[in-house]
Design an enzyme around this catalytic site. Structure first.
Site, short mmCIF file in Angstrom:
data_model
loop_
_atom_site.label_atom_id
_atom_site.label_comp_id
_atom_site.label_asym_id
_atom_site.label_seq_id
_atom_site.Cartn_x
_atom_site.Cartn_y
_atom_site.Cartn_z
N GLU A 166 -16.23 -40.86 -21.27
CA GLU A 166 -15.27 -40.28 -22.12
C GLU A 166 -14.87 -41.40 -23.22
OE1 GLU A 166 -12.43 -37.58 -20.57
OE2 GLU A 166 -14.04 -36.32 -20.30
N GLU A 376 -18.48 -32.49 -15.80
CA GLU A 376 -17.08 -32.07 -15.67
C GLU A 376 -16.96 -30.77 -16.56
OE1 GLU A 376 -13.76 -35.05 -16.32
OE2 GLU A 376 -15.02 -36.55 -15.91
C1 BG6 Z 1 -11.46 -36.00 -18.07
C2 BG6 Z 1 -11.79 -37.27 -17.35
O1 BG6 Z 1 -10.88 -36.32 -19.11
O2 BG6 Z 1 -10.55 -35.03 -17.67
C3 BG6 Z 1 -11.12 -37.11 -15.68
O3 BG6 Z 1 -12.95 -37.63 -17.18
C4 BG6 Z 1 -9.93 -36.37 -15.76
O4 BG6 Z 1 -11.07 -38.39 -15.09
C5 BG6 Z 1 -10.41 -34.98 -16.27
O5 BG6 Z 1 -9.34 -36.18 -14.53
C6 BG6 Z 1 -8.97 -33.96 -16.46
O6 BG6 Z 1 -8.00 -34.37 -17.16
P1 BG6 Z 1 -6.54 -34.67 -16.30
O7 BG6 Z 1 -5.63 -35.54 -17.27
O8 BG6 Z 1 -6.01 -33.13 -16.14
O9 BG6 Z 1 -6.81 -35.37 -15.12
#
Ligand code: BG6
Length: 477
Positions: A166, A376
């Protein structure tokens, strides 16, 4: 139409090292910038720090047994640089590399393909002290040394290497994802300078992966940008936003150059990175093989007059109360981000948009023609552990179901998708909201204030996902 996903489709889920492992100073690990950042956020906002996280370092065998029970055929995790090189450079910490040898072996013994990420926000802290971390071009050599070591160590076990997680989100939320010394925090050009250093590091990682016959790809937080209205000026603003937020990164990975409109805008506003001769050649000679998509939401933009306001990069919601956003990204004369009135949101104001994922697959496959994997995709929510020891996360099941269906629709139109690894395999330390906001298929019994035993509890989504995997994605009820 056959509803089943291909037999060799990779079903699994994802995590990152500092968000699950804990053991922040155990067995020779050095501090990473995330240990420092999360300690500061703990003091400021009360979110958990990274010292124990979900205690995966000690419980990884139990976790892998649960992954196996769900039927995982893949698992995306990250390798903590500071576990292997506690100082960022110099001597290897044998116990640190042994942890990943054990983890990878355990996964393979259970028929689960290990998919490691080389860098997920956790730069070794000594490199911040030494030269400001990613602010300095010196970091590229240290990253290259780390990446080469790890890639050679695991070359026989790993097919897919995810390089850097990211970069675009690091540009936006730079003080949360990187430690930026206070004296530099007003210099926004450095956001793009950091990103340029990461592009160099990313290209070198691809080079080393290719030398050992593997496949390399970046993971990008990718949100398509829609125009708020069908006014031509809003359509153009959406194009500008896509160029600066998305294509600026993808063109480097898959074409070897910066997107011209985005780079020109940055130059006009004194924000463009300084480059050296040969940098874009390095990109062009070391293109990525696949794209690891981190998809949560879509975004919306409208036109922004030249004289309206200062640049800003991010808005955030720290409370989990809908509408509690601190602001919206703004680039004068280019675009301003805004909520999309057509979409429902999570409690943290993230728009829920499965069709947006279908749009991403279609758009990017047309433009770049590379295979995708989802690394993700998930719904951050306040999960409740009921008195009978259950977690009824039907909202998460619905979210996954609709995104899996969107994936299948894109595949039916010819898009190449090799796997689905949503966020997250188990509850973990959110990068922005501690343990209040949870993503896991497996509940981890701890809070921000009390680490308890970090007991694992199967959520309803765990049982649902098991059924999905067992039926090759056909049984989504
Ligand atoms: C992504 C990241 O941006 O989103 C993760 O790669 C992160 O590390 C995920 O946990 C969700 O974001 P957040 O801020 O809700 O943890």
């Amino acid at each position: 139409m056959n509803n089943a996903f291909p037999k060799d489709f990779l079903w699994g889920a994802s995590t990152s090292a500092y968000q699950v492992e804990g053991a922040a100073l155990e067995d020779g690990k050095g501090l990473s910038q995330q240990d420092i950042i999360n300690t500061e956020r703990h003091e400021k906002f009360g979110f958990a720090d990274a010292s124990v996280a979900s205690d995966h370092y000690h419980k990884y065998k139990e976790d892998i047994a649960l992954f196996k029970e769900m039927g995982f055929t893949s698992y995306r995790f990250s390798i903590a640089w500071s576990r292997i090189f506690p100082n960022g450079d110099g001597e290897v910490n044998e116990a640190g590399i042994q942890f990943y040898r054990d983890l990878i072996k355990k996964l393979k013994d259970n028929g689960i393909e290990p998919i490691p990420t080389l860098y997920h926000y956790d730069l070794p802290w000594p490199l911040v002290e030494k030269y400001g971390g990613w602010l300095s071009r010196k970091v590229v050599d240290d990253f290259a040394n780390f990446a080469k070591y790890v890639i050679n160590e695991f070359k026989d076990d790993i097919k897919y290497w995810i390089t850097i997680n990211e970069q675009s989100i690091i540009v936006q939320y730079w003080t949360q994802k990187c430690y930026i010394l206070p004296e530099y925090q007003d210099n926004n050009q450095l956001r793009y300078q950091i990103n340029h250093h990461m592009n160099l590091a990313q290209a070198l990682a691809c080079k080393y992966v290719h030398e050992v016959g593997g496949l390399a790809g970046p993971a990008l937080g990718y949100a398509p940008v829609y125009a708020r209205t069908c006014k031509p000026e809003d359509q153009l603003a959406a194009l500008n936003a896509n160029d600066l937020r998305n294509t600026y990164y993808l063109d480097v990975y898959f074409r070897g150059y910066y997107n011209v409109a985005a780079l020109t805008y940055l130059k006009q506003h004194g924000l463009a990175p300084e480059m050296e001769e040969g940098d874009e050649q390095l990109f062009a000679e070391n293109l990525s093989d696949f794209f690891a998509i981190n998809y949560y939401d879509s975004q919306c933009a409208h036109a922004c007059p030249e004289d309206i306001t200062e640049h800003s990069w991010s808005g955030y919601n720290l409370t989990g109360k809908k509408g509690d956003m601190s602001g919206f990204e703004t680039h004068p004369g280019f675009y301003q981000m805004c909520p999309n009135p057509e979409l429902k949101t999570t409690d943290w104001d993230w728009a829920i948009d499965p069709i947006g994922l279908e749009y991403v697959y279609r758009d990017l496959y047309t433009r770049y023609r590379v295979p995708f994997m989802i690394t993700e995709n998930g719904l951050g929510a306040y999960d409740e552990l009921t008195p009978d020891g259950k977690v009824h996360d039907d909202y998460r099941i619905e979210y996954f179901r609709e995104h899996i269906q969107a994936t299948k629709r894109a595949m039916d139109l010819g898009v190449e998708v090799v796997g689905y690894m949503p966020w997250s395999a188990l509850d973990l330390l959110s990068t922005s909201n501690g343990y209040k906001k949870r993503y896991g298929l497996i509940y981890v019994d701890r809070t921000d204030d009390d680490v308890k035993e970090c007991k694992r509890i199967k959520k309803d989504s765990f049982y649902w996902y098991k059924k999905v995997i067992a039926s090759d994605g056909v049984d989504l009820d």
